[in-house]
Scaffold this active site. Structure first.
Site, PDB file in Angstrom:
ATOM      1  CB  THR A 165     106.557  78.668 115.923  1.00 46.66           C
ATOM      2  OG1 THR A 165     106.351  79.144 116.710  1.00 46.66           O
ATOM      3  CG2 THR A 165     106.240  79.068 114.323  1.00 46.66           C
ATOM      4  CG  ASN A 167     110.400  77.630 121.513  1.00 45.41           C
ATOM      5  OD1 ASN A 167     111.847  77.180 120.684  1.00 45.41           O
ATOM      6  ND2 ASN A 167     110.533  78.397 122.342  1.00 45.41           N
ATOM      7  CD  GLU A 212     110.628  80.827 117.409  1.00 43.29           C
ATOM      8  OE1 GLU A 212     110.145  80.712 118.237  1.00 43.29           O
ATOM      9  OE2 GLU A 212     110.986  81.215 116.712  1.00 43.29           O
TER      10      GLU A 212
END
Length: 308
Positions: A208, A210, A257
């Site tokens: 992901t 962030n 995220e």
């Protein structure tokens, strides 16, 4: 579109103009109608259209600590206003000194002396001057004195709900990004820089991005969303977005995220935007990794369907 910092930036020899004034956070459908009306009237009159807005948000100066969640960051707001055909965006620094400017002086200094207003377009609830003492009725009286007209911007409503920045913030805060998009005329956007997180997504097979967001950004309620990830110069990417504290891993820091579907590149350090399209589910806590990974896989498929 010209961009001025302060109304004093109006050049010498500046002619008459049609002016509209407001914070315009979100540049939602109501704002678009008001600004669009000002642009149309300016073209009819053969003069320039000017949008006057403020930075920072007046609430933070008048009542420190009360800064509302921001729907559109300054650069984004300027882009949206420019797209409406405005000739000049005038951003007035909202200082404590400016906040104490009496309503009459506000009109004389800004609208008459510097912007040479031929017409002022405002919403029905427009207030101005020290302690918001000025209203549309006073503006009309001053207009007769100084030689400018005043017209109200049309209210925009659906199903009895008048669109406003406050209403849209409440939708975002509740996670109802579909209702927010209906009022905005586009998906709600959150921007930020990609920073390193805990790397757990990568370990689970779903790396992901962030996002480090602005401190006042209007981030949707905790949950999982389908969104479009927008990069500078690149095509939008489908993304499954988690907003919250990672309860399965006892997280405490609230994060945004984004897992970009079918993307294998490196996003660290990039400034991205997330356009929230649909709320998929609330945040949940799982007893082990396996059901969490299965749920993420389902979230990804639901994101594909939601984004078509």
């Amino acid at each position: 579109m010209q961009r001025w910092r302060g109304y004093e930036a109006a050049p010498g020899g500046w002619g008459r103009s049609v002016v509209t004034i407001g914070v315009f956070d979100g540049v939602h459908k109501g704002h678009q109608a008001t600004i669009g009306h000002a642009v149309a009237r300016a073209r009819e009159l053969g003069v320039k259209s000017v949008v006057v807005t403020f930075d920072p948000h007046p609430a933070e100066v008048v009542r420190p600590g009360s800064h509302p969640a921001v729907l559109t960051e300054p650069a984004r707001k300027a882009e949206l206003i420019e797209a409406l055909g405005v000739d000049v965006l005038c951003v007035v620094p909202f200082t404590p000194e400016f906040s104490r400017l009496p309503a009459e002086a506000f009109v004389h200094d800004i609208l008459v002396e510097h912007l040479h207003a031929a017409l002022v377009v405002v919403g029905a609830n427009f207030r101005f001057g020290h302690r918001a003492a000025g209203d549309v009725a006073l503006l009309e009286r001053l207009g007769r004195t100084f030689g400018f007209g005043v017209e109200g911007g049309p209210l925009v409503a659906e199903a009895g709900t008048v669109f406003s920045s406050t209403y849209i913030r409440s939708c975002v805060d509740a996670g109802d990004v579909a209702a927010a998009a209906a009022a905005l005329g586009r998906p709600h956007r959150v921007e930020g820089v990609v920073v390193r997180g805990d790397q757990r997504g990568r370990e689970l097979g779903y790396p992901t991005a962030n996002l480090l967001t602005h401190r006042y950004a209007a981030v949707p309620a905790d949950g999982v969303y389908a969104a479009r990830l927008v990069r500078r110069g690149g095509a939008p990417l489908a993304a499954a977005v988690s907003v919250g504290t990672n309860p399965t891993f006892s997280g405490r820091e609230r994060r945004v995220e984004a897992y970009a579907l079918d993307f294998t590149g490196d996003l660290y350090g990039e400034r991205l935007a997330l356009d929230f399209v649909a709320h998929l589910r609330e945040q949940r806590t799982y007893d082990s990794i396996e059901p969490l990974v299965a749920q993420i896989a389902e979230d990804v498929e639901r994101t594909r369907r939601a984004l078509g």
